[in-house]
Design a protein around this motif. Structure first.
Motif, PDB file in Angstrom:
ATOM      1  N   TYR A   5     -40.192 -25.151  50.855  1.00 37.18           N
ATOM      2  CA  TYR A   5     -39.657 -24.828  52.386  1.00 37.18           C
ATOM      3  C   TYR A   5     -38.135 -24.505  52.541  1.00 37.18           C
ATOM      4  O   TYR A   5     -37.250 -24.740  51.487  1.00 37.18           O
ATOM      5  CB  TYR A   5     -39.954 -26.121  53.302  1.00 37.18           C
ATOM      6  N   CYS A   6     -37.596 -23.830  53.509  1.00 40.53           N
ATOM      7  CA  CYS A   6     -36.363 -23.466  53.770  1.00 40.53           C
ATOM      8  C   CYS A   6     -35.824 -24.794  54.329  1.00 40.53           C
ATOM      9  O   CYS A   6     -36.239 -25.433  55.012  1.00 40.53           O
ATOM     10  CB  CYS A   6     -36.315 -22.306  54.757  1.00 40.53           C
ATOM     11  N   MET A   7     -34.614 -25.090  53.313  1.00 36.28           N
ATOM     12  CA  MET A   7     -33.895 -26.303  53.881  1.00 36.28           C
ATOM     13  C   MET A   7     -32.891 -26.021  55.416  1.00 36.28           C
ATOM     14  O   MET A   7     -32.784 -26.918  56.261  1.00 36.28           O
ATOM     15  CB  MET A   7     -32.744 -26.485  52.678  1.00 36.28           C
ATOM     16  N   LYS A   8     -32.596 -24.824  55.783  1.00 39.97           N
ATOM     17  CA  LYS A   8     -32.295 -24.443  56.959  1.00 39.97           C
ATOM     18  C   LYS A   8     -33.066 -24.614  58.136  1.00 39.97           C
ATOM     19  O   LYS A   8     -32.793 -25.395  58.980  1.00 39.97           O
ATOM     20  CB  LYS A   8     -31.414 -23.154  56.970  1.00 39.97           C
ATOM     21  N   CYS A   9     -34.270 -23.856  58.328  1.00 38.93           N
ATOM     22  CA  CYS A   9     -35.047 -23.658  59.379  1.00 38.93           C
ATOM     23  C   CYS A   9     -36.396 -24.436  59.055  1.00 38.93           C
ATOM     24  O   CYS A   9     -37.327 -24.620  60.141  1.00 38.93           O
ATOM     25  CB  CYS A   9     -35.272 -22.340  59.555  1.00 38.93           C
ATOM     26  N   GLY A  10     -36.786 -25.083  57.784  1.00 37.18           N
ATOM     27  CA  GLY A  10     -37.861 -25.804  57.439  1.00 37.18           C
ATOM     28  C   GLY A  10     -38.969 -24.933  57.528  1.00 37.18           C
ATOM     29  O   GLY A  10     -40.198 -25.619  57.222  1.00 37.18           O
ATOM     30  N   SER A  23     -34.105 -14.455  50.332  1.00 39.02           N
ATOM     31  CA  SER A  23     -33.816 -14.867  51.512  1.00 39.02           C
ATOM     32  C   SER A  23     -34.597 -15.409  52.275  1.00 39.02           C
ATOM     33  O   SER A  23     -35.757 -14.801  52.359  1.00 39.02           O
ATOM     34  CB  SER A  23     -32.762 -14.057  52.241  1.00 39.02           C
ATOM     35  N   CYS A  24     -34.499 -16.351  53.322  1.00 41.28           N
ATOM     36  CA  CYS A  24     -35.444 -16.579  54.269  1.00 41.28           C
ATOM     37  C   CYS A  24     -35.392 -15.686  55.479  1.00 41.28           C
ATOM     38  O   CYS A  24     -34.218 -14.958  55.594  1.00 41.28           O
ATOM     39  CB  CYS A  24     -35.176 -17.895  54.484  1.00 41.28           C
ATOM     40  N   ALA A  25     -36.141 -15.670  56.526  1.00 41.11           N
ATOM     41  CA  ALA A  25     -36.173 -15.124  57.682  1.00 41.11           C
ATOM     42  C   ALA A  25     -34.946 -15.387  58.416  1.00 41.11           C
ATOM     43  O   ALA A  25     -34.285 -14.663  59.336  1.00 41.11           O
ATOM     44  CB  ALA A  25     -37.545 -15.048  58.382  1.00 41.11           C
ATOM     45  N   CYS A  26     -34.556 -16.733  58.540  1.00 37.12           N
ATOM     46  CA  CYS A  26     -33.352 -17.114  59.323  1.00 37.12           C
ATOM     47  C   CYS A  26     -32.140 -16.846  58.673  1.00 37.12           C
ATOM     48  O   CYS A  26     -31.001 -16.962  59.294  1.00 37.12           O
ATOM     49  CB  CYS A  26     -33.492 -18.774  59.277  1.00 37.12           C
ATOM     50  N   GLY A  27     -32.022 -16.166  57.475  1.00 34.74           N
ATOM     51  CA  GLY A  27     -30.878 -15.744  56.950  1.00 34.74           C
ATOM     52  C   GLY A  27     -30.473 -16.699  56.028  1.00 34.74           C
ATOM     53  O   GLY A  27     -29.507 -16.172  55.034  1.00 34.74           O
TER      54      GLY A  27
END
Ligand SMILES: [Zn+2]
Length: 105
Positions: A5-10, A23-27
């Motif tokens: 899981y992404c730590m920023k957006c979950g 990278s994640c979709a949230c940046g």
């Protein structure tokens, strides 16, 4: 196998063909951060070599054919890169390779 899981957006990180995105979709960027630790680097290299050894064996036996065909050579090269990224994904999920912004649950 645990999920990432992404730590920023979950959001769950979708792994395409076993490859972890950069990278994640949230940046949020996913970068390796424990590369400087000698012990971890050694463990990573050994695991990588072990997991990729079947490919090395294929290359060893097919080297004559590979020398004759540029196309086959290119295919093997791509297979190597894909295999490497997949092994990287496995290393992340079993916790050997630590990646910035990625949480394993
Ligand atoms: Zn995210």
């Amino acid at each position: 196998m645990k999920k990432m899981y992404c730590m920023k957006c979950g959001l769950e990180i979708h792994v395409k063909f076993g490859m972890v995105p950069n990278s994640c979709a949230c940046g949020a960027e996913f970068r390796e951060w424990n590369k400087d630790t000698v012990k971890n680097t050694v463990v990573c290299i050994i695991t990588l070599l072990l997991l990729m050894s079947p490919l090395f064996v294929i290359v060893f036996f097919a080297r004559k054919i590979l020398q004759d065909s540029m196309l086959l050579y290119a295919i093997m090269l791509v297979a190597f890169i894909i295999c490497f990224r997949q092994v990287e994904g496995i290393l992340i999920r079993i916790g050997i390779l630590k990646i910035n912004n990625i949480e394993i649950r």
